[in-house]
Design a protein around this motif. Structure first.
Motif, mmCIF file in Angstrom:
data_model
loop_
_atom_site.group_PDB
_atom_site.id
_atom_site.type_symbol
_atom_site.label_atom_id
_atom_site.label_comp_id
_atom_site.label_asym_id
_atom_site.label_seq_id
_atom_site.Cartn_x
_atom_site.Cartn_y
_atom_site.Cartn_z
ATOM 1 N N GLU A 141 0.828 -1.207 0.000
ATOM 2 C CA GLU A 141 0.000 0.000 0.000
ATOM 3 C C GLU A 141 0.862 1.255 0.000
ATOM 4 N N THR A 142 1.982 1.235 0.719
ATOM 5 C CA THR A 142 2.869 2.418 0.720
ATOM 6 C C THR A 142 3.424 2.685 -0.679
ATOM 7 N N LEU A 143 3.670 1.616 -1.444
ATOM 8 C CA LEU A 143 4.187 1.783 -2.803
ATOM 9 C C LEU A 143 3.077 2.241 -3.747
ATOM 10 N N ALA A 144 1.878 1.721 -3.546
ATOM 11 C CA ALA A 144 0.744 2.125 -4.380
ATOM 12 C C ALA A 144 0.425 3.602 -4.200
ATOM 13 N N GLN A 145 0.696 4.135 -3.003
ATOM 14 C CA GLN A 145 0.434 5.545 -2.707
ATOM 15 C C GLN A 145 1.714 6.388 -2.711
ATOM 16 N N SER A 146 2.777 5.883 -3.318
ATOM 17 C CA SER A 146 4.072 6.580 -3.303
ATOM 18 C C SER A 146 3.984 7.930 -4.010
ATOM 19 N N PHE A 147 4.965 8.775 -3.712
ATOM 20 C CA PHE A 147 4.960 10.132 -4.259
ATOM 21 C C PHE A 147 6.349 10.500 -4.777
ATOM 22 N N VAL A 148 6.420 11.612 -5.456
ATOM 23 C CA VAL A 148 7.654 12.062 -6.107
ATOM 24 C C VAL A 148 8.207 13.277 -5.381
ATOM 25 N N ILE A 149 9.520 13.289 -5.145
ATOM 26 C CA ILE A 149 10.172 14.493 -4.605
ATOM 27 C C ILE A 149 11.213 15.041 -5.574
ATOM 28 N N GLY A 150 11.479 14.304 -6.642
ATOM 29 C CA GLY A 150 12.449 14.709 -7.649
ATOM 30 C C GLY A 150 12.535 13.615 -8.693
ATOM 31 N N ALA A 151 13.426 13.809 -9.649
ATOM 32 C CA ALA A 151 13.572 12.812 -10.705
ATOM 33 C C ALA A 151 14.053 11.487 -10.127
ATOM 34 N N GLY A 152 13.545 10.390 -10.687
ATOM 35 C CA GLY A 152 14.037 9.088 -10.277
ATOM 36 C C GLY A 152 13.093 8.346 -9.357
ATOM 37 N N GLN A 153 13.652 7.696 -8.346
ATOM 38 C CA GLN A 153 12.881 6.790 -7.499
ATOM 39 C C GLN A 153 11.816 7.524 -6.684
ATOM 40 N N ARG A 154 10.678 6.849 -6.550
ATOM 41 C CA ARG A 154 9.554 7.381 -5.795
ATOM 42 C C ARG A 154 9.716 7.052 -4.316
#
Length: 246
Positions: A224-237
Motif C-alpha cells: 500500500e505504501t508503494l501504491a500511494q508513493s509520491f515524487v520528490i524529484g527525478a528518479g525513485q519514488r
C-alpha cells in the motif's frame, strides 16, 4: 504500554530510506521506534555517494542505555555501516537475547543500493554475516538471497521486487517449508521499500503477532505504501508510509 522496536540503521538525508523510513513504518503499525544511527550517508533518492560509519563505542553506549531503560519488543537492523558496528551490534543482541531468548531480530541485509552503490564501509557481505547468528527473520531481495545462500536463519522472506513479470512473488522459507505471497507489480522504482517492509515486520512482531501473520500484515502495508508513493524529484519514488492498513 506501547511496544518498542530497537532500530539500527543509516541516516538517509533524502528521507526515503534508512532510519527515517524505519521510524515511519514502525509508527504506522502502532509501535514505537528506538532509533540508533549506524552511519551518516551522502545520498539522494537515487544514488549513494559516501558512507560515514558512526563510532561503534558510541553506538554501544546509546544502545545500552535503551536496553536498560525499556522492554524491547523486537529489533530491526538495516545497514551496519562497518564491520566493527556489525560485530558490536551482534554482541549487544547476544547480551539482550540472554535475558529474552525469544526476542525477534529482523535483518534487512542491504549489500548495495539499487544502483550498486556501497552502503557499508569495507566488506558488506562480511558485515552482514556477522549479524546472521543473532537474526531470526532475514528479508533479502533476490540478489541478496543468492549472496547469502545457506544463511542459518529461522525465517527467510525472499522478496521478488527486483524480479520480472506482472506480479511480485515473495517467498517465505522456514523449517524446510515454503509459502508464497503474490502482489501486482507496480510501475516505477521505489526508494526505501526494503527498509519499509523489514521495519513493519519487526513492529508487527513487537506487537505480538506470530511470524506468518506479521509477514502477511507487513507485506500488505508495504504494498500500500508503494501504491500511494509520491515524487520528490527525478528518479525513485518515495513510499507513503503514513498509511494504516490494520
Amino acid at each position: 504500554m506501547r511496544p518498542t522496536v530497537l532500530v539500527f540503521s543509516g541516516l538517509d538525508p533524502s528521507g526515503g530510506a534508512g532510519i527515517g523510513a524505519d521510524i515511519e513504518a514502525i509508527a504506522a503499525q502502532g509501535a514505537h521506534a528506538l532509533p540508533l544511527v549506524t552511519a551518516l550517508t551522502v545520498q539522494d533518492n537515487n544514488r549513494v555517494y559516501e558512507v560515514l560509519p558512526l563510532d561503534s563505542a558510541v553506538l554501544v553506549r546509546q544502545a545500552q542505555v535503551l536496553i536498560d531503560a525499556f522492554a524491547i519488543g523486537a529489533v530491526k537492523i538495516g545497514i551496519p555501516g562497518s564491520l566493527e558496528n556489525a560485530e558490536a551490534i551482534a554482541a549487544l543482541l547476544m547480551q539482550l537475547r540472554s535475558r529474552h531468548p525469544g526476542l525477534p531480530v529482523v535483518l534487512d541485509p542491504v549489500l548495495a543500493s539499487g544502483n550498486g552503490d556501497r552502503l557499508t564501509r569495507g566488506d558488506a557481505l562480511q558485515a552482514i554475516r556477522a549479524l546472521l547468528p543473532v537474526t531470526s527473520v532475514l528479508v533479502p531481495n533476490l540478489a541478496e538471497a543468492e549472496a547469502l545462500a545457506g544463511a542459518p536463519c529461522e525465517h527467510v522472506l525472499v522478496t521478488g521486487g527486483h524480479g520480472e513479470g506482472e506480479r511480485v512473488v515473495n517467498r517465505w522459507h522456514s523449517a524446510g517449508l515454503t509459502r508464497e505471497w503474490s502482489w501486482p507489480r507496480l510501475p516505477g522504482e521505489f526508494h526505501g521499500s526494503g527498509c519499509t517492509l523489514a521495519a513493519a515486520i519487526a513492529a508487527q512482531l513487537a506487537l505480538g503477532q506470530p511470524v506468518a501473520r506479521a509477514l502477511e500484515l507487513a507485506q500488505s502495508y508495504c504494498h500500500e505504501t508503494l501504491a500511494q508513493s509520491f515524487v520528490i524529484g527525478a528518479g525513485q519514488r518515495i513510499p507513503q508510509r503514513l498509511v494504516h492498513t490494520n
